[in-house]
Design a protein around this motif. Sequence first.
Motif, PDB file in Angstrom:
ATOM      1  N   GLY A  81      -1.777  13.522 -25.082  1.00 32.77           N
ATOM      2  CA  GLY A  81      -2.126  12.060 -24.646  1.00 32.77           C
ATOM      3  C   GLY A  81      -3.229  12.174 -23.481  1.00 32.77           C
ATOM      4  N   ASP A  82      -2.994  13.150 -22.487  1.00 30.95           N
ATOM      5  CA  ASP A  82      -4.136  13.066 -21.429  1.00 30.95           C
ATOM      6  C   ASP A  82      -5.267  13.621 -21.626  1.00 30.95           C
ATOM      7  OD1 ASP A  82      -1.934  12.456 -19.746  1.00 30.95           O
ATOM      8  OD2 ASP A  82      -1.625  14.545 -18.969  1.00 30.95           O
ATOM      9  N   ILE A  83      -5.100  14.725 -23.054  1.00 30.40           N
ATOM     10  CA  ILE A  83      -6.444  15.375 -23.455  1.00 30.40           C
ATOM     11  C   ILE A  83      -7.330  14.058 -24.416  1.00 30.40           C
ATOM     12  CG2 ILE A  83      -7.422  16.918 -25.139  1.00 30.40           C
ATOM     13  CD1 ILE A  83      -5.290  18.558 -24.371  1.00 30.40           C
ATOM     14  N   ARG A  84      -6.645  13.311 -24.891  1.00 34.46           N
ATOM     15  CA  ARG A  84      -7.283  12.015 -25.599  1.00 34.46           C
ATOM     16  C   ARG A  84      -7.833  11.177 -24.504  1.00 34.46           C
ATOM     17  NH1 ARG A  84      -2.706  11.127 -30.345  1.00 34.46           N
ATOM     18  NH2 ARG A  84      -3.238  12.753 -31.812  1.00 34.46           N
ATOM     19  N   PHE A  85      -7.187  10.772 -23.436  1.00 39.74           N
ATOM     20  CA  PHE A  85      -7.587   9.899 -22.646  1.00 39.74           C
ATOM     21  C   PHE A  85      -9.077  10.433 -22.112  1.00 39.74           C
ATOM     22  CE2 PHE A  85      -8.026   7.917 -18.617  1.00 39.74           C
ATOM     23  CZ  PHE A  85      -7.816   6.709 -18.778  1.00 39.74           C
TER      24      PHE A  85
ATOM     25  N   PHE B 285      -4.350  22.000 -19.642  1.00 42.02           N
ATOM     26  CA  PHE B 285      -4.170  20.644 -18.945  1.00 42.02           C
ATOM     27  C   PHE B 285      -2.726  20.286 -18.799  1.00 42.02           C
ATOM     28  CE2 PHE B 285      -8.175  20.227 -21.212  1.00 42.02           C
ATOM     29  CZ  PHE B 285      -8.749  19.579 -20.267  1.00 42.02           C
ATOM     30  N   ALA B 286      -1.679  21.164 -19.292  1.00 44.57           N
ATOM     31  CA  ALA B 286      -0.378  21.214 -18.718  1.00 44.57           C
ATOM     32  C   ALA B 286      -0.175  21.502 -17.314  1.00 44.57           C
ATOM     33  CB  ALA B 286       0.498  22.033 -19.541  1.00 44.57           C
ATOM     34  N   LYS B 287      -1.031  22.512 -17.017  1.00 44.46           N
ATOM     35  CA  LYS B 287      -1.058  22.922 -15.531  1.00 44.46           C
ATOM     36  C   LYS B 287      -1.553  21.715 -14.539  1.00 44.46           C
ATOM     37  CE  LYS B 287      -3.367  26.288 -12.785  1.00 44.46           C
ATOM     38  NZ  LYS B 287      -4.535  27.366 -12.519  1.00 44.46           N
TER      39      LYS B 287
ATOM     40  N   TYR C  72      -9.194  15.954 -14.125  1.00 49.06           N
ATOM     41  CA  TYR C  72      -7.719  14.992 -14.265  1.00 49.06           C
ATOM     42  C   TYR C  72      -7.677  13.993 -13.415  1.00 49.06           C
ATOM     43  CZ  TYR C  72      -2.814  14.837 -15.777  1.00 49.06           C
ATOM     44  OH  TYR C  72      -1.668  14.177 -16.398  1.00 49.06           O
ATOM     45  N   SER C  73      -8.475  13.729 -12.602  1.00 55.48           N
ATOM     46  CA  SER C  73      -8.444  12.758 -11.623  1.00 55.48           C
ATOM     47  C   SER C  73      -8.489  11.217 -12.333  1.00 55.48           C
ATOM     48  CB  SER C  73      -9.424  12.828 -10.512  1.00 55.48           C
ATOM     49  OG  SER C  73     -10.808  12.637 -11.015  1.00 55.48           O
ATOM     50  N   ASN C  74      -9.262  11.523 -13.482  1.00 52.82           N
ATOM     51  CA  ASN C  74      -9.196  10.056 -14.338  1.00 52.82           C
ATOM     52  C   ASN C  74      -8.041   9.622 -14.840  1.00 52.82           C
ATOM     53  OD1 ASN C  74     -12.072   9.756 -14.141  1.00 52.82           O
ATOM     54  ND2 ASN C  74     -12.654  11.058 -15.638  1.00 52.82           N
ATOM     55  N   ILE C  75      -7.070  10.602 -15.247  1.00 48.60           N
ATOM     56  CA  ILE C  75      -5.710  10.492 -15.703  1.00 48.60           C
ATOM     57  C   ILE C  75      -4.821  10.046 -14.555  1.00 48.60           C
ATOM     58  CG2 ILE C  75      -3.611  11.346 -16.537  1.00 48.60           C
ATOM     59  CD1 ILE C  75      -5.715  11.497 -18.626  1.00 48.60           C
ATOM     60  N   ALA C  76      -5.149  10.610 -13.345  1.00 47.55           N
ATOM     61  CA  ALA C  76      -4.461  10.196 -12.070  1.00 47.55           C
ATOM     62  C   ALA C  76      -4.887   8.726 -11.665  1.00 47.55           C
ATOM     63  CB  ALA C  76      -4.716  11.100 -10.948  1.00 47.55           C
ATOM     64  N   LYS C  77      -5.874   8.359 -11.769  1.00 52.38           N
ATOM     65  CA  LYS C  77      -6.332   7.041 -11.466  1.00 52.38           C
ATOM     66  C   LYS C  77      -5.786   6.101 -12.372  1.00 52.38           C
ATOM     67  CE  LYS C  77     -10.377   4.169 -10.467  1.00 52.38           C
ATOM     68  NZ  LYS C  77     -10.063   3.045 -11.152  1.00 52.38           N
TER      69      LYS C  77
ATOM     70  N   LYS D 276       6.012  18.430 -21.566  1.00 51.61           N
ATOM     71  CA  LYS D 276       5.812  17.421 -22.524  1.00 51.61           C
ATOM     72  C   LYS D 276       4.541  17.471 -23.234  1.00 51.61           C
ATOM     73  CE  LYS D 276       8.893  14.340 -19.820  1.00 51.61           C
ATOM     74  NZ  LYS D 276       8.914  12.967 -18.850  1.00 51.61           N
ATOM     75  N   ILE D 277       4.633  18.222 -24.548  1.00 51.76           N
ATOM     76  CA  ILE D 277       3.207  18.594 -24.866  1.00 51.76           C
ATOM     77  C   ILE D 277       2.645  17.197 -25.435  1.00 51.76           C
ATOM     78  CG2 ILE D 277       2.168  19.669 -27.034  1.00 51.76           C
ATOM     79  CD1 ILE D 277       4.141  21.994 -26.470  1.00 51.76           C
ATOM     80  N   ASN D 278       3.298  16.220 -25.945  1.00 55.98           N
ATOM     81  CA  ASN D 278       2.955  15.007 -26.671  1.00 55.98           C
ATOM     82  C   ASN D 278       2.267  14.224 -25.440  1.00 55.98           C
ATOM     83  OD1 ASN D 278       5.357  14.603 -25.162  1.00 55.98           O
ATOM     84  ND2 ASN D 278       5.536  12.426 -26.100  1.00 55.98           N
ATOM     85  N   LYS D 279       2.571  14.592 -24.320  1.00 50.78           N
ATOM     86  CA  LYS D 279       2.022  13.790 -22.911  1.00 50.78           C
ATOM     87  C   LYS D 279       0.709  14.437 -22.663  1.00 50.78           C
ATOM     88  CE  LYS D 279       5.142  10.671 -21.873  1.00 50.78           C
ATOM     89  NZ  LYS D 279       4.900   9.115 -21.746  1.00 50.78           N
ATOM     90  N   VAL D 280       0.866  15.849 -22.679  1.00 49.27           N
ATOM     91  CA  VAL D 280      -0.529  16.671 -22.483  1.00 49.27           C
ATOM     92  C   VAL D 280      -1.536  16.335 -23.691  1.00 49.27           C
ATOM     93  CG1 VAL D 280      -1.180  19.031 -22.312  1.00 49.27           C
ATOM     94  CG2 VAL D 280       0.963  18.352 -21.427  1.00 49.27           C
TER      95      VAL D 280
END
Length: 258
Positions: free
Chosen positions: A177-181, A155-157, A239-244, A171-175
């Motif tokens: 956070g993306d996984i949680r989202f 997911f960092a990729k 990942y597009s959900n994160i992008a949106k 930023k592992i904390n952000k990564v």
Amino acid sequence: MDVTKLVLNSFKYPFRNIKKLPIICILFILICIVPFGMLFDNRYVVIIGVIAFFAFILIVPGYLLSIVKIGSIGSSAMPSLSLVNNIYDSIKVLFLRFVYMIVPVGVFFISLTMVGPASINLLFDLKILEFLAATGLMFIVVLVTFIVFEFLLFFAKARMAYFNSLSEALKINKVIGDIRFIGLFTIIKWIIIMAILINVISFVTSFVMSIPYVGFLIYGCIVIPIIESISNYSLGLLYSNIAKNNADYTYRRISGLN
């Protein structure tokens, strides 16, 4: 997007871009040159193959990253080949992998240092069960650490592809956070469906390997590139959900709604 629909769209992706598909197939030819040189015992082909192998490492990871980017923004186009950008992105991908593997490698060597000598003594003392328990525990700790950081790297990729930023991917904390989202349940469901379908495709198409000489070339330069384009595009779509969400947040800030 529903996970099942996401996966189906991913499997359609290479065939929607059939005219550009040869780009990625040609790139994978680079990695097939060495085996052919060794097969025919031709050192000149092997030398060319080694050079091609390094070219593969410098181009393909970056090109696949651009496919992730395409998926993350919801596009269905296949990216054009851009050597400068692809090489630059490949270097970023390789560096990202190096950073995310520091902890697993560190855990491996620490475990080896702490458990290794003791387990050898147990083996010499013929304490087989204790030896198996010690080495088994070390293996489990290293394996779990590797899986966790490989998962984060995945997911960092995707984060790096979307933001076009190596620093964002670090930023592992952000990564996390993306996984949680996205949601662990959604991710696990996606992994299971993708794994099943890709393994089915791999099994069905593996029969082309039985074709003398060209079977390996067909599998390596057509089947594998198609699978790689599917999996990377699917990661981008996931990942597009994160992008949106990021786009909505930016819009709200600009509009003064937040």
